[in-house]
Design a protein around this motif. Sequence first.
Motif, PDB file in Angstrom:
ATOM      1  N   VAL A 191     -56.979  11.042 133.226  1.00 38.99           N
ATOM      2  CA  VAL A 191     -56.033  10.127 133.889  1.00 38.99           C
ATOM      3  C   VAL A 191     -55.080  10.970 134.733  1.00 38.99           C
ATOM      4  N   ARG A 192     -55.267  10.981 136.023  1.00 34.84           N
ATOM      5  CA  ARG A 192     -54.510  11.862 136.913  1.00 34.84           C
ATOM      6  C   ARG A 192     -53.003  11.594 136.841  1.00 34.84           C
ATOM      7  N   ARG A 193     -52.629  10.339 136.689  1.00 32.78           N
ATOM      8  CA  ARG A 193     -51.205  10.009 136.665  1.00 32.78           C
ATOM      9  C   ARG A 193     -50.486  10.562 135.440  1.00 32.78           C
ATOM     10  N   ALA A 253     -40.181  11.831 127.917  1.00 29.28           N
ATOM     11  CA  ALA A 253     -40.166  10.954 126.745  1.00 29.28           C
ATOM     12  C   ALA A 253     -41.526  10.308 126.525  1.00 29.28           C
ATOM     13  N   THR A 254     -42.185   9.912 127.611  1.00 31.33           N
ATOM     14  CA  THR A 254     -43.510   9.302 127.491  1.00 31.33           C
ATOM     15  C   THR A 254     -44.532  10.328 127.023  1.00 31.33           C
ATOM     16  N   GLY A 255     -44.431  11.550 127.561  1.00 33.26           N
ATOM     17  CA  GLY A 255     -45.341  12.609 127.127  1.00 33.26           C
ATOM     18  C   GLY A 255     -45.197  12.903 125.647  1.00 33.26           C
ATOM     19  N   LEU A 256     -43.959  12.898 125.160  1.00 39.74           N
ATOM     20  CA  LEU A 256     -43.717  13.153 123.740  1.00 39.74           C
ATOM     21  C   LEU A 256     -44.284  12.024 122.889  1.00 39.74           C
ATOM     22  N   LEU A 257     -44.163  10.783 123.345  1.00 36.14           N
ATOM     23  CA  LEU A 257     -44.726   9.638 122.619  1.00 36.14           C
ATOM     24  C   LEU A 257     -46.245   9.742 122.542  1.00 36.14           C
ATOM     25  N   ILE A 258     -46.873  10.116 123.652  1.00 38.63           N
ATOM     26  CA  ILE A 258     -48.326  10.271 123.660  1.00 38.63           C
ATOM     27  C   ILE A 258     -48.754  11.369 122.688  1.00 38.63           C
ATOM     28  N   ALA A 259     -47.989  12.461 122.649  1.00 34.82           N
ATOM     29  CA  ALA A 259     -48.298  13.556 121.733  1.00 34.82           C
ATOM     30  C   ALA A 259     -48.288  13.067 120.287  1.00 34.82           C
ATOM     31  N   ARG A 260     -47.297  12.269 119.944  1.00 34.85           N
ATOM     32  CA  ARG A 260     -47.200  11.770 118.568  1.00 34.85           C
ATOM     33  C   ARG A 260     -48.334  10.788 118.257  1.00 34.85           C
ATOM     34  N   VAL A 261     -48.690   9.962 119.219  1.00 34.23           N
ATOM     35  CA  VAL A 261     -49.791   9.020 119.017  1.00 34.23           C
ATOM     36  C   VAL A 261     -51.097   9.776 118.799  1.00 34.23           C
ATOM     37  N   GLN A 264     -46.571  28.336 138.281  1.00 32.55           N
ATOM     38  CA  GLN A 264     -46.747  27.550 137.068  1.00 32.55           C
ATOM     39  C   GLN A 264     -47.523  26.284 137.335  1.00 32.55           C
ATOM     40  N   ALA A 265     -47.322  25.704 138.485  1.00 32.04           N
ATOM     41  CA  ALA A 265     -48.004  24.446 138.791  1.00 32.04           C
ATOM     42  C   ALA A 265     -49.505  24.615 138.901  1.00 32.04           C
ATOM     43  N   ALA A 266     -49.964  25.882 138.982  1.00 27.15           N
ATOM     44  CA  ALA A 266     -51.402  26.109 139.088  1.00 27.15           C
ATOM     45  C   ALA A 266     -52.127  25.802 137.809  1.00 27.15           C
ATOM     46  N   VAL A 267     -51.419  25.743 136.709  1.00 28.29           N
ATOM     47  CA  VAL A 267     -52.042  25.441 135.430  1.00 28.29           C
ATOM     48  C   VAL A 267     -51.805  23.988 135.107  1.00 28.29           C
ATOM     49  N   PRO A 268     -52.859  23.165 134.994  1.00 30.83           N
ATOM     50  CA  PRO A 268     -52.669  21.738 134.761  1.00 30.83           C
ATOM     51  C   PRO A 268     -51.809  21.487 133.535  1.00 30.83           C
TER      52      PRO A 268
END
Length: 513
Positions: free
Chosen positions: A353-355, A362-370, A505-509
């Motif tokens: 999912v490119r987006r 906060a959303t990234g942290l929620l996804i990590a916990r899920v 740094q941006a070179a690493v996804p």
Amino acid sequence: MAWLDWAALGGYFLVMLLIGLWSHRRVGDVSDYFTGGGRMPWWLSGISHHMSGYSAAVFVAYAAIAYSYGITVYVWAFLPLALGTGVGAWLFAPRWNRLRQRYAVASPLEYLARRYNVPTQQALAWSGALLKVFDVAAKWASVAVLLNVFTGMPMTTGILITGVVTLLYCTVGGLWADALTDFGQFVIQGIAALAMVWVVVDRLGDGISGLGTLWHKLPEGHGDPLVGPYTATFLGAYVVVKLFEYNGGMWNLAQRYMATGTPQAARRSAGLSAVLYVVWPAVLLFPPVAAAVLLPDIADPQKVYALMAESYLPAGLVGLTLAGMFSHTMAMASSDANAVSAVVTRDIIPAVVRRAKELPPATGLLIARVCTVVFITVSMLVAIEADHFGGVLGIIVGLVAAVMGPISIPMLLGLLPLFRKCGPRAALSSWALGLLGYVLVKFVLESTDQTVVIVTPLVTSLVVYVVVGLLGPELDATADAIVAAVSPAPDGDSDAEPAVTSVPQAAVPGTSD
């Protein structure tokens, strides 16, 4: 168990949950969740690395081998861990730390997209995540066996209870919760293990001098370093497997090095873990080795440690011993869950999912916990069906050890200057042919020789990676820059190394500025 034992076990679970809640305050973003923000003390990282390296399988599968074969299990199963981690203290641990420092990576696989390419990263990520499901499932099954012996609790119930408690604290607190609970578990498990050694020595008679006479009482071959199916070839293969596995192939252990503040701290962390691997398994495995003399007629060797605890320890210490056995499993499972969540969140989801690369913290942290919740849930379901996959030892040795090489060889060797010309072709062919070798010997030829099952994929992957890299070198400026950035400076490491700007740094996804 007596009420004191239940109280000890209940108190243990409560402390783990409280640590998780306290750690929650230290987690502000994905970096905190997966790498402790690079603020973890080296000694805490080292103890966490050690505790996350083995589980209740020590008290079930490995205890059964100690009871049936003697000291060989210490020689082939744990000395390789000490050797591999000791070598890694100089070769790999500082490099993992520099990856976090210089590219802000939070997953051990993030750098692979630029070191090789995205398909290589995804192949290792998907196959490694699947492998981890089975690996952790074996740990749940191990601790359920112990709980069944102590309390009569059904295996499924034991798996669910242990998994849910682990799920709660590691989902809330991330890597900080893992490391702090590892330390608490190390203390609890230490008290329980030393108590067991004390009572076993007392049962042998003659005090400390009884240790010397024990070796003359052991069954024939139990004092030999290598015996039965555990040959010198098997040992050699196991050493190489563990060299890769315990220096990053087991993703959660790479995170411990990434979590320290400097490369020097990462090196000290690995050194401490290596020393513990020499000393502590000998303490843990002494009782089941001695059980061949004290309890020679146990029908199911997997239950030997639990039966000894029930027979020899007073009320209260039985519960503490069971808590100590839980501790290894919960330490490894929670750290594996965190590592797999890091890979899924930082490597797999952004590629699908490119987006996802643009999500707010906060959303990234929620996804990590899920992702953590999903991983532990799936591994518990697999654990309930562990017997269909060869049982605890069958999963740990027959599956995990056998396919760890193809997954970890491209990842680890890709950090070293010697292999900087090995590109995507070498990495992907090494991974694919190594796994194919495992499938052929295990399922087509149906080999029952553990040495062959372990050696074939390992050697195939290693040879293919080196040969393809030599015959078809793939020169790439970005790959060269990454290898140079994680390698030590000519004048050695420093505690405050400047950021390297040759690879943005941006070179690493998945990374951020």
